[in-house]
Write an enzyme that holds these catalytic residues in place. Structure first.
Site, short mmCIF file in Angstrom:
data_model
loop_
_atom_site.label_atom_id
_atom_site.label_comp_id
_atom_site.label_asym_id
_atom_site.label_seq_id
_atom_site.Cartn_x
_atom_site.Cartn_y
_atom_site.Cartn_z
N HIS A 126 41.34 -54.54 28.34
CA HIS A 126 40.02 -53.79 29.42
C HIS A 126 40.45 -55.20 30.13
O HIS A 126 40.63 -54.51 31.07
CB HIS A 126 38.98 -54.07 28.32
CG HIS A 126 39.27 -53.30 26.59
ND1 HIS A 126 38.82 -51.60 27.72
CD2 HIS A 126 38.75 -53.43 26.13
CE1 HIS A 126 38.90 -51.40 26.70
NE2 HIS A 126 38.28 -51.79 26.00
N ASP A 132 40.95 -45.57 27.00
CA ASP A 132 39.89 -46.95 27.22
C ASP A 132 40.06 -46.79 28.89
O ASP A 132 39.50 -47.28 29.53
CB ASP A 132 40.25 -47.68 27.03
CG ASP A 132 40.24 -47.89 25.27
OD1 ASP A 132 38.75 -47.62 25.09
OD2 ASP A 132 40.25 -48.52 24.12
N HIS A 145 44.71 -43.38 22.89
CA HIS A 145 43.50 -43.76 23.34
C HIS A 145 43.55 -45.25 23.69
O HIS A 145 42.46 -45.77 24.53
CB HIS A 145 42.85 -44.62 21.81
CG HIS A 145 41.56 -45.08 21.40
ND1 HIS A 145 40.08 -44.45 21.49
CD2 HIS A 145 40.89 -46.79 22.38
CE1 HIS A 145 39.38 -46.07 21.47
NE2 HIS A 145 39.98 -46.83 21.82
#
EC number: 3.5.1.108
Length: 306
Positions: free
Chosen positions: A265, A242, A238
Site C-alpha cells: 500500500h 490491492d 490479491h
C-alpha cells in the site's frame, strides 16, 4: 462518447470491521457527474466526508486509510476501491457507520456482487482517463513499482515470500485489465496473514475482526483454512487487487502499464503521488468518438461466463 458512470440504485450490506471487530453497515449511493468518489463517516455528528485523493492517504500500515486534517480516518478502502475501478465508477457516495469499510470475506467479490445488484448508470459527461506519457518508478530497498505508457491497462506483479505454502512458480502474475478479467481472475483473491501475527495484533487490541472467514491464514508450514486456496497463486493475485484499489484513489481509470516487485500500500501510494507530481508524465484524456482501450462494465452479464 465514453461517459462517466455512477450507480443505478442505492445498495446496502453489513459486515465486520477488520480492526474493530464490530458490525459495520455500508451504503453506496448514486452521485452526480464530476462529484468523484466520496466516503462518509455517518457514525459521526456532523457527518465527515473524505474525497478519494492520494494526498489523503496518510496511513498504510495494515491497509489503505484516508485521514483528514482533524486526524479522523476511514480505513480498509482498497478492496471496495478495486471493485469500483473494475466497473469504471467515477462518481459514488460510500457511507459507513464505523471507522472502516467492512472486510467481508477479505476479497473484492462481495463488493462486485453489490455493484451488480445496483446496476451501472451512465451520466451525461465525458469520462476522464489518466494516461501515462512517461515512465515513473519508485523504489525502497529491493521493492519497486512503476507506471509506464501502454495502450490499455496492463498489470504485472511479483512477490517473494519464502513459505512452503507459496510456491516459487506462483509468485508472479500479469493480465490486461477489464471488468470481466478482474471479476474472473482477481476479485475472489483474499487478503492473507500469519496466525502468530493475528494473535499478536489482537493481544494489542488490533485486527479484532481477523479470522478464517476474512483471510487466508497460515502458520509456518501451511494454509490453515479448511477450504484451502481459491487460486494456486491467490497471494500474488490479491496483491494485484490491492494495487488496483490503491491506484484508483486518484479517481480515474489509468491508461498505462503497472509493474511491481514486492510492492504494498505505501509504495503504491508513493508511486501515484510521484506520477501526479510530474505533470509532464501524464495527461487526462476523453474519448468523444473512438472507443477507449479498456472495457469497463460493458455486458456485465457476461462477467461470470467462462
Amino acid at each position: 462518447m465514453i461517459k462517466q458512470k455512477t450507480l443505478k440504485h442505492v445498495v446496502k450490506t453489513t459486515g465486520v470491521g477488520l480492526h474493530t471487530g464490530k458490525k459495520v453497515t455500508l451504503t453506496m449511493r448514486p452521485a452526480s457527474a464530476n462529484d468523484g468518489i466520496i466516503y462518509r463517516r455517518v457514525d459521526l455528528n456532523p457527518v465527515v466526508e473524505f474525497f478519494a485523493d492520494p494526498e489523503s492517504v496518510r496511513d498504510t500500515q495494515l491497509c489503505t486509510c484516508l485521514v483528514n486534517e482533524n486526524n479522523i480516518r476511514i480505513s480498509t478502502i482498497e478492496h471496495l476501491n478495486s471493485a469500483l475501478a473494475a466497473f469504471g465508477i467515477d462518481n459514488v457516495i460510500i457511507e459507513v457507520d464505523a471507522p472502516e469499510v467492512p472486510i467481508m470475506d477479505g476479497s473484492a467479490s462481495p463488493f462486485i456482487f453489490l455493484l451488480l445488484n445496483s446496476g451501472i448508470k451512465e451520466l451525461n459527461a465525458p469520462k476522464k482517463f489518466l494516461k501515462l506519457k512517461e515512465t515513473i518508478r519508485v523504489q525502497k530497498d529491493d521493492k519497486w513499482a512503476e507506471l509506464s505508457p501502454y495502450d490499455g491497462f496492463r498489470l504485472d506483479f511479483s512477490i517473494d515470500f519464502k513459505h512452503p505454502a507459496i510456491h516459487e512458480n506462483t509468485q508472479s502474475y500479469g493480465f490486461d485489465f477489464s471488468a470481466q478479467t478482474f471479476i474472473l481472475e482477481l476479485s475472489r483473491a483474499r487478503t492473507f496473514g500469519f496466525i502468530k501475527d493475528i494473535e499478536y495484533l489482537q493481544s494489542k487490541g488490533l485486527c479484532l475482526g481477523g479470522s478464517f472467514d476474512c483471510a487466508i491464514v497460515m502458520d509456518d508450514y501451511r494454509v490453515l483454512n479448511e477450504d484451502g486456496l481459491r487460486f494456486e497463486d491467490e497471494f500474488v493475485r490479491h496483491k494485484m487487487l490491492d494495487a488496483i484499489g490503491d491506484l484508483f484513489i486518484c479517481g480515474h481509470n489509468i491508461i498505462g502499464a503497472f509493474s511491481a516487485f514486492k510492492s504494498g500500500h505505501a509504495l503504491n501510494n508513493q508511486l501515484l503521488k510521484a506520477v501526479l507530481e510530474n505533470q509532464s508524465a501524464w495527461e487526462y484524456v476523453t474519448f468523444e468518438h473512438e472507443e477507449a482501450p479498456i472495457l469497463f462494465g460493458h455486458s456485465l452479464e457476461m462477467c461470470f461466463v467462462r
